[in-house]
Design a protein around this motif. Structure first.
Motif, PDB file in Angstrom:
ATOM      1  N   GLN A 132      -1.839  25.782 -28.568  1.00  0.00           N
ATOM      2  CA  GLN A 132      -2.446  25.840 -29.898  1.00  0.00           C
ATOM      3  C   GLN A 132      -3.214  27.143 -30.095  1.00  0.00           C
ATOM      4  OE1 GLN A 132      -2.494  23.290 -32.588  1.00  0.00           O
ATOM      5  NE2 GLN A 132      -3.041  25.259 -33.523  1.00  0.00           N
ATOM      6  N   PHE A 133      -3.959  27.551 -29.072  1.00  0.00           N
ATOM      7  CA  PHE A 133      -4.746  28.796 -29.153  1.00  0.00           C
ATOM      8  C   PHE A 133      -3.817  29.994 -29.372  1.00  0.00           C
ATOM      9  CE2 PHE A 133      -6.475  32.607 -27.164  1.00  0.00           C
ATOM     10  CZ  PHE A 133      -7.729  32.685 -27.737  1.00  0.00           C
ATOM     11  N   LEU A 134      -2.745  30.072 -28.601  1.00  0.00           N
ATOM     12  CA  LEU A 134      -1.820  31.204 -28.701  1.00  0.00           C
ATOM     13  C   LEU A 134      -1.100  31.212 -30.038  1.00  0.00           C
ATOM     14  CD1 LEU A 134      -0.397  31.048 -25.073  1.00  0.00           C
ATOM     15  CD2 LEU A 134      -1.897  32.830 -26.009  1.00  0.00           C
ATOM     16  N   GLU A 135      -0.710  30.035 -30.516  1.00  0.00           N
ATOM     17  CA  GLU A 135      -0.037  29.967 -31.813  1.00  0.00           C
ATOM     18  C   GLU A 135      -0.987  30.343 -32.954  1.00  0.00           C
ATOM     19  OE1 GLU A 135       3.197  29.346 -32.872  1.00  0.00           O
ATOM     20  OE2 GLU A 135       3.634  29.720 -30.760  1.00  0.00           O
ATOM     21  N   THR A 136      -2.245  29.960 -32.823  1.00  0.00           N
ATOM     22  CA  THR A 136      -3.237  30.355 -33.825  1.00  0.00           C
ATOM     23  C   THR A 136      -3.425  31.867 -33.818  1.00  0.00           C
ATOM     24  OG1 THR A 136      -4.399  28.244 -33.599  1.00  0.00           O
ATOM     25  CG2 THR A 136      -5.619  30.055 -34.609  1.00  0.00           C
ATOM     26  N   ASN A 137      -3.437  32.458 -32.634  1.00  0.00           N
ATOM     27  CA  ASN A 137      -3.525  33.915 -32.513  1.00  0.00           C
ATOM     28  C   ASN A 137      -2.312  34.598 -33.123  1.00  0.00           C
ATOM     29  OD1 ASN A 137      -5.302  35.418 -29.752  1.00  0.00           O
ATOM     30  ND2 ASN A 137      -6.019  33.902 -31.196  1.00  0.00           N
ATOM     31  N   TYR A 138      -1.184  33.899 -33.114  1.00  0.00           N
ATOM     32  CA  TYR A 138       0.053  34.494 -33.602  1.00  0.00           C
ATOM     33  C   TYR A 138       0.189  34.429 -35.128  1.00  0.00           C
ATOM     34  CZ  TYR A 138       5.025  35.567 -33.979  1.00  0.00           C
ATOM     35  OH  TYR A 138       6.229  36.138 -34.318  1.00  0.00           O
ATOM     36  N   LEU A 139      -0.713  33.733 -35.789  1.00  0.00           N
ATOM     37  CA  LEU A 139      -0.672  33.710 -37.251  1.00  0.00           C
ATOM     38  C   LEU A 139      -0.790  35.138 -37.795  1.00  0.00           C
ATOM     39  CD1 LEU A 139      -2.973  30.627 -37.988  1.00  0.00           C
ATOM     40  CD2 LEU A 139      -0.474  30.746 -38.184  1.00  0.00           C
ATOM     41  N   PRO A 140      -0.126  35.449 -38.885  1.00  0.00           N
ATOM     42  CA  PRO A 140      -0.126  36.827 -39.402  1.00  0.00           C
ATOM     43  C   PRO A 140      -1.512  37.421 -39.579  1.00  0.00           C
ATOM     44  CG  PRO A 140       1.488  35.520 -40.566  1.00  0.00           C
ATOM     45  CD  PRO A 140       0.741  34.559 -39.683  1.00  0.00           C
ATOM     46  N   GLU A 141      -2.468  36.587 -39.971  1.00  0.00           N
ATOM     47  CA  GLU A 141      -3.816  37.109 -40.204  1.00  0.00           C
ATOM     48  C   GLU A 141      -4.599  37.322 -38.911  1.00  0.00           C
ATOM     49  OE1 GLU A 141      -4.007  32.571 -41.003  1.00  0.00           O
ATOM     50  OE2 GLU A 141      -2.583  34.226 -41.213  1.00  0.00           O
ATOM     51  N   ASN A 142      -4.062  36.840 -37.776  1.00  0.00           N
ATOM     52  CA  ASN A 142      -4.791  36.925 -36.513  1.00  0.00           C
ATOM     53  C   ASN A 142      -4.128  37.818 -35.469  1.00  0.00           C
ATOM     54  OD1 ASN A 142      -6.613  35.046 -37.543  1.00  0.00           O
ATOM     55  ND2 ASN A 142      -5.501  33.297 -36.668  1.00  0.00           N
ATOM     56  N   ARG A 143      -2.857  38.103 -35.618  1.00  0.00           N
ATOM     57  CA  ARG A 143      -2.103  38.694 -34.511  1.00  0.00           C
ATOM     58  C   ARG A 143      -2.458  40.145 -34.225  1.00  0.00           C
ATOM     59  NH1 ARG A 143       3.850  38.262 -37.201  1.00  0.00           N
ATOM     60  NH2 ARG A 143       3.177  36.081 -37.080  1.00  0.00           N
ATOM     61  N   GLN A 144      -2.973  40.889 -35.200  1.00  0.00           N
ATOM     62  CA  GLN A 144      -3.344  42.282 -34.944  1.00  0.00           C
ATOM     63  C   GLN A 144      -4.743  42.375 -34.354  1.00  0.00           C
ATOM     64  OE1 GLN A 144      -2.954  45.058 -38.152  1.00  0.00           O
ATOM     65  NE2 GLN A 144      -0.757  45.328 -37.849  1.00  0.00           N
ATOM     66  N   TYR A 145      -4.949  43.363 -33.503  1.00  0.00           N
ATOM     67  CA  TYR A 145      -6.276  43.607 -32.934  1.00  0.00           C
ATOM     68  C   TYR A 145      -6.415  45.082 -32.578  1.00  0.00           C
ATOM     69  CZ  TYR A 145      -4.295  43.730 -28.152  1.00  0.00           C
ATOM     70  OH  TYR A 145      -3.599  44.057 -27.016  1.00  0.00           O
ATOM     71  N   GLN A 146      -7.653  45.509 -32.389  1.00  0.00           N
ATOM     72  CA  GLN A 146      -7.935  46.898 -32.050  1.00  0.00           C
ATOM     73  C   GLN A 146      -7.877  47.078 -30.542  1.00  0.00           C
ATOM     74  OE1 GLN A 146      -8.486  49.637 -34.268  1.00  0.00           O
ATOM     75  NE2 GLN A 146      -8.019  50.569 -32.309  1.00  0.00           N
ATOM     76  N   TYR A 147      -6.827  47.673 -30.074  1.00  0.00           N
ATOM     77  CA  TYR A 147      -6.576  47.840 -28.641  1.00  0.00           C
ATOM     78  C   TYR A 147      -7.592  48.793 -28.017  1.00  0.00           C
ATOM     79  CZ  TYR A 147      -3.932  49.217 -24.422  1.00  0.00           C
ATOM     80  OH  TYR A 147      -3.534  49.488 -23.138  1.00  0.00           O
ATOM     81  N   LYS A 148      -8.145  48.392 -26.884  1.00  0.00           N
ATOM     82  CA  LYS A 148      -9.018  49.245 -26.081  1.00  0.00           C
ATOM     83  C   LYS A 148      -8.519  49.174 -24.646  1.00  0.00           C
ATOM     84  CE  LYS A 148     -12.008  50.187 -29.387  1.00  0.00           C
ATOM     85  NZ  LYS A 148     -12.157  51.549 -29.928  1.00  0.00           N
ATOM     86  N   PHE A 149      -8.138  50.300 -24.092  1.00  0.00           N
ATOM     87  CA  PHE A 149      -7.478  50.316 -22.794  1.00  0.00           C
ATOM     88  C   PHE A 149      -8.292  49.621 -21.711  1.00  0.00           C
ATOM     89  CE2 PHE A 149      -6.536  52.732 -18.778  1.00  0.00           C
ATOM     90  CZ  PHE A 149      -5.316  52.132 -18.538  1.00  0.00           C
ATOM     91  N   PHE A 150      -9.589  49.874 -21.658  1.00  0.00           N
ATOM     92  CA  PHE A 150     -10.416  49.270 -20.623  1.00  0.00           C
ATOM     93  C   PHE A 150     -10.917  47.879 -20.991  1.00  0.00           C
ATOM     94  CE2 PHE A 150     -11.839  53.707 -19.030  1.00  0.00           C
ATOM     95  CZ  PHE A 150     -10.730  53.771 -18.198  1.00  0.00           C
ATOM     96  N   TYR A 151     -11.178  47.653 -22.260  1.00  0.00           N
ATOM     97  CA  TYR A 151     -11.975  46.487 -22.634  1.00  0.00           C
ATOM     98  C   TYR A 151     -11.215  45.390 -23.375  1.00  0.00           C
ATOM     99  CZ  TYR A 151     -15.324  50.235 -21.767  1.00  0.00           C
ATOM    100  OH  TYR A 151     -16.003  51.283 -21.210  1.00  0.00           O
ATOM    101  N   ASP A 152     -10.113  45.717 -24.009  1.00  0.00           N
ATOM    102  CA  ASP A 152      -9.398  44.707 -24.792  1.00  0.00           C
ATOM    103  C   ASP A 152      -7.927  45.094 -24.842  1.00  0.00           C
ATOM    104  OD1 ASP A 152      -8.711  42.603 -26.399  1.00  0.00           O
ATOM    105  OD2 ASP A 152      -9.850  43.251 -28.150  1.00  0.00           O
ATOM    106  N   ASN A 153      -7.139  44.552 -23.918  1.00  0.00           N
ATOM    107  CA  ASN A 153      -5.727  44.909 -23.854  1.00  0.00           C
ATOM    108  C   ASN A 153      -4.883  43.682 -23.543  1.00  0.00           C
ATOM    109  OD1 ASN A 153      -5.976  44.425 -21.094  1.00  0.00           O
ATOM    110  ND2 ASN A 153      -5.990  46.576 -20.531  1.00  0.00           N
ATOM    111  N   CYS A 154      -3.615  43.916 -23.225  1.00  0.00           N
ATOM    112  CA  CYS A 154      -2.697  42.801 -22.998  1.00  0.00           C
ATOM    113  C   CYS A 154      -3.104  41.948 -21.809  1.00  0.00           C
ATOM    114  CB  CYS A 154      -1.278  43.340 -22.784  1.00  0.00           C
ATOM    115  SG  CYS A 154      -1.074  44.272 -21.244  1.00  0.00           S
ATOM    116  N   SER A 155      -3.844  42.523 -20.877  1.00  0.00           N
ATOM    117  CA  SER A 155      -4.272  41.769 -19.699  1.00  0.00           C
ATOM    118  C   SER A 155      -5.574  41.012 -19.937  1.00  0.00           C
ATOM    119  CB  SER A 155      -4.432  42.728 -18.503  1.00  0.00           C
ATOM    120  OG  SER A 155      -4.881  42.026 -17.364  1.00  0.00           O
TER     121      SER A 155
END
Length: 411
Positions: A132-155
């Protein structure tokens, strides 16, 4: 050539299949069956710079309902307006994409990247919450984010999703095996495999990267995240159990050739020795010629302007307070072109004294790099000495010079 063309078509087919899958996303979130599983999939480093530190995805798979959704937080689009400007400035939006794991795995295998899976020891309720959490993140209004290499990334997004699913039942401490700075973590991955990329990143990142990463921050690297998951536990009705139930290797990469012998260390130490020998010859023969200095310090000045742009003109979060700007002094460009064998500006030696002080300060920062900066500093110090020594022999005004003998012209 034929192999490359086939490989390109194969990649295009994979991308089209992923896009087709995403357009057929589930309209309603189904309930997972007891046979479902939730896994952390860790992908090894690739040859491209953007993939050189590995990758992480969360995978929800249910053979009963047919659900096969791998959640990838490392997606960006080349179709984004002003792509390269946003990429350089650190404002390029990343987003969550979803497709079957097999489609993504084919791409990683094509890039010869190892793939491992950690099946998580979650209850059906926890797996449903994670879904549910991942699907909510995948909603069009939620899926984009500001990538930060050290602090907020795919890992780093993996642990956030897990905490949302497990709540207080999760015992998670991050990566606790080593305490290194962000710069040291980069060196550990790139110094041997991609020495030129490591050198470039060392120059680009500033003082924030020299902070020791916390146990949670160290999971910006996918391998560290996988180890953090392996060490984590979940509370159960009878006590605690490991978070990871099973680990399996899905694909093992073939060994890649090394980076070759022309590493930054070899190149810059060779240049340093050559510049030292050339400078000794010029001083010994009393030759006054600043062609080498104009090339060298023009490059240094250009590097300084780039560092200044990364410091103040980008939003990466780790390129500020870059003390390499002490030796890569921006104002060498255009100051160096005021230097001439025929006349000397009265102010130039004061500029050299100021820059000499900056070089002295820069030597204390050199050990934070992989020592490639040391021969660079050596070249700069030697040439500053040569310029200063030569200028002392040139009176303010014009001069004629031959084989080391200078005469002042009388106007």
């Amino acid at each position: 050539m034929r192999i490359k063309i086939r490989g390109t078509f194969r990649q295009i087919e994979l991308v089209l299949a992923i896009l087709l899958f995403q357009t057929n996303a589930f309209a309603q979130l189904p309930a997972l069956s007891p046979q479902s599983k939730a896994s952390l999939v860790t992908v090894g480093p690739g040859q491209e710079l953007y993939s050189g530190f590995g990758h992480s995805v969360l995978w929800i798979y249910d053979p009963v309902t047919g659900i096969d959704r791998a959640y990838n937080y490392g997606t960006f689009s080349f179709g984004e307006g002003n792509f390269y400007i946003k990429f350089l400035r650190g404002t390029l939006p990343y987003s969550l994409s979803v497709s079957p794991l097999g489609l993504q795995a084919e791409h990683w295998k094509y890039e010869n990247r190892s793939i491992s899976e950690q099946i998580l020891n979650l209850t059906l309720t926890q797996k449903q919450r994670l879904f549910q959490f991942l699907e909510t993140n995948y909603l069009p209004e939620n899926r984009q984010y500001q990538y930060k290499f050290f602090y907020d990334n795919c890992s780093t997004r993996m642990s956030g999703a897990l905490k949302a699913a497990c709540g207080d039942s999760l015992i998670y401490n991050g990566y606790t095996k080593e305490k290194l700075s962000f710069r040291q973590w980069i060196d550990k991955y790139a110094y041997k495999q991609k020495p030129w990329a490591d050198f470039g990143m060392d120059l680009a990142i500033g003082n924030p990267s020299d902070e020791i990463a916390t146990a949670d921050q160290a999971t910006f690297l996918p391998d560290n995240m996988a180890k953090a998951f392996a060490d984590a536990k979940v509370k159960t009705a009878t006590g605690t159990a490991p978070l990871v139930a099973t680990t399996q290797v899905l694909f093992t990469a073939e060994p890649e050739p090394g980076p070759g012998s022309l590493t930054p260390t070899v190149v810059f130490w060779t240049l340093g020795i050559l510049v030292l020998a050339f400078t000794y010859w010029q001083i010994k023969k009393e030759k006054i010629n600043f062609t080498l200095d104009k090339v060298l310090f023009a490059v240094v000045g250009l590097a300084g302007w780039i560092l200044l742009l990364l410091w103040f003109g980008t939003n990466h979060g780790v390129t500020s307070w870059n003390y390499d700007i002490l030796w890569a002094f921006p104002f060498w460009l255009p100051v160096i072109f005021f230097l001439s064998e025929k006349k000397k500006p009265a102010w130039f030696q004061f500029f050299l004294i100021f820059y000499g002080f900056l070089l002295l300060c820069a030597t204390g920062n050199a050990t934070k790099h992989n020592f490639v900066v040391v021969p660079i500093l050596l070249m700069l110090i030697v040439r500053v000495y040569y310029i200063n020594n030569s200028l002392s022999k040139i009176p303010t005004g014009e001069k004629e010079y031959g084989s080391g003998i200078t005469d002042t012209k009388n106007n």
